[in-house]
Design an enzyme around this catalytic site. Structure first.
Site, PDB file in Angstrom:
ATOM      1  N   HIS A 137       0.835  -1.206   0.000  1.00 49.21           N
ATOM      2  CA  HIS A 137       0.000   0.000   0.000  1.00 49.21           C
ATOM      3  C   HIS A 137       0.872   1.259   0.000  1.00 49.21           C
ATOM      4  O   HIS A 137       0.655   2.182  -0.796  1.00 49.21           O
ATOM      5  CB  HIS A 137      -0.946   0.024   1.199  1.00 49.21           C
ATOM      6  CG  HIS A 137      -1.537   1.386   1.430  1.00 49.21           C
ATOM      7  ND1 HIS A 137      -2.574   1.876   0.671  1.00 49.21           N
ATOM      8  CD2 HIS A 137      -1.184   2.379   2.286  1.00 49.21           C
ATOM      9  CE1 HIS A 137      -2.847   3.118   1.067  1.00 49.21           C
ATOM     10  NE2 HIS A 137      -2.023   3.444   2.044  1.00 49.21           N
ATOM     11  N   GLU A 183      -5.602   9.764   0.438  1.00 53.38           N
ATOM     12  CA  GLU A 183      -5.952   8.338   0.412  1.00 53.38           C
ATOM     13  C   GLU A 183      -7.031   7.987  -0.618  1.00 53.38           C
ATOM     14  O   GLU A 183      -6.938   6.962  -1.280  1.00 53.38           O
ATOM     15  CB  GLU A 183      -6.416   7.855   1.799  1.00 53.38           C
ATOM     16  CG  GLU A 183      -5.330   7.811   2.853  1.00 53.38           C
ATOM     17  CD  GLU A 183      -4.252   6.745   2.611  1.00 53.38           C
ATOM     18  OE1 GLU A 183      -4.401   5.906   1.702  1.00 53.38           O
ATOM     19  OE2 GLU A 183      -3.243   6.785   3.344  1.00 53.38           O
ATOM     20  N   SER A 202      -4.051   1.386  -4.641  1.00 57.07           N
ATOM     21  CA  SER A 202      -3.459   0.118  -4.201  1.00 57.07           C
ATOM     22  C   SER A 202      -4.518  -0.946  -3.941  1.00 57.07           C
ATOM     23  O   SER A 202      -4.192  -2.023  -3.448  1.00 57.07           O
ATOM     24  CB  SER A 202      -2.613   0.347  -2.933  1.00 57.07           C
ATOM     25  OG  SER A 202      -3.430   0.746  -1.848  1.00 57.07           O
TER      26      SER A 202
END
Ligand code: PHE
Ligand code: FE
Length: 286
Positions: A137, A183, A202
């Site tokens: 990630h 994010e 991711s």
């Protein structure tokens, strides 16, 4: 940025290797490259292969352009190797950490252009879903955009802003902005929506969901709106906020947030799927 003190916590740092005595006061540690097993490298290789194949048409141009700068696709990258290129490109470095770290050290690293990357990788059983950030990630999701000069400057400004927010008791508000931009952010490019948020980029499932599904709301980013909005940590997002460029994000977040934090204290929070009067809606969720 869901910081957690791991030092004395019940959940010890992951990975099989011993980091005792190696974690420094700034929470960084050496990347113990020799400790990765062939199975670890294979997990990274398979994750990279699956995820990079999903990017065309879904990831923003800047991310696709920067991804090859990570180098190695077949094995877990060496941080030193990446830093040789990254420091030259934008003055950033990646540093190893054993897992989630508290907010002040996290913000301090960012403010000094050091991005903390978790040193361990998920087990094969966690291939599709993992509840905390691992090296895949952090590396695949976050590091490529640190090669983009505007995004790189924005991350440093965020770190400095985090230290300020800490002093003002506003970390929760600021971390919602992180969540909905760094994010889970989306960007409009050539009239289409694309992903730039690391949590989306991711994730094999959320990438297409965030960009193409009819379900979630897509709303033009507004700072107060995003900082009022709670978020889901255990499912796909119900609302995504959309920017037009990293320059727009940088400029929008450049002013002093002190008055915004004061204003937020007087406003009600919004649920993760709320629709609010001033919203500039790009897509209404169904
Ligand atoms: N400008 C913000 C402040 O003064 C800091 C910040 C920068 C926040 C970039 C988010 C992103 O607090
Ligand atoms: Fe992340």
């Amino acid at each position: 940025v869901i910081p957690a003190v791991y030092g004395a916590s019940e959940r010890p740092p992951r990975g099989d290797y011993d980091r005792s005595g190696q974690v420094k006061a700034d929470y960084t540690c050496p990347q113990n490259y020799a400790a990765y097993t062939d199975a670890d490298h294979d997990t990274y290789r398979r994750l990279y292969k699956r995820q990079s194949a999903l990017l065309p048409g879904l990831a923003c141009d800047e991310f696709i352009a920067a991804l090859p700068s990570l180098g190695l696709e077949e094995r877990i990258p060496r941080f030193d190797d990446i830093n040789g290129r990254l420091f030259k490109a934008t003055g950033w470095e990646v540093v190893a950490v054993p897992g989630l770290i508290p907010e002040v050290p996290f913000f301090t690293l960012l403010a000094n252009r050091k991005f903390p990357v978790t040193d361990w990788i998920r087990t094969p059983a966690e291939f599709d879903y993992i509840v905390e950030p691992d090296i895949f990630h952090d590396m695949f999701g976050h590091v490529p955009l640190l090669f983009d000069p505007v995004f790189a400057d924005h991350m440093q400004a965020y770190g400095a802003g985090g230290l300020k927010a800490h002093g003002l008791g506003a970390c929760e508000q600021l971390s919602r902005l992180y969540w909905y931009t760094i994010e889970f952010g989306l960007m409009r490019q050539r009239g289409q929506v694309r992903a730039y948020g690391a949590g989306i980029l991711s994730s094999s499932g959320e990438l297409a969901y965030a960009v193409t599904s009819g379900e979630p709301q897509r709303i033009a980013l507004d700072l107060l709106r995003a900082m009022r909005t709670r978020y889901k940590i255990d499912s796909y997002q119900q609302t995504y906020f959309v920017i037009d460029s990293f320059k727009q994000l940088f400029d929008m977040t450049a002013p002093d947030f002190t008055p915004l934090y004061a204003q937020l204290k007087t406003m009600e929070e919004l649920s993760a799927n709320a629709v609010s009067p001033g919203d500039v809606v790009i897509h209404t969720g169904n």
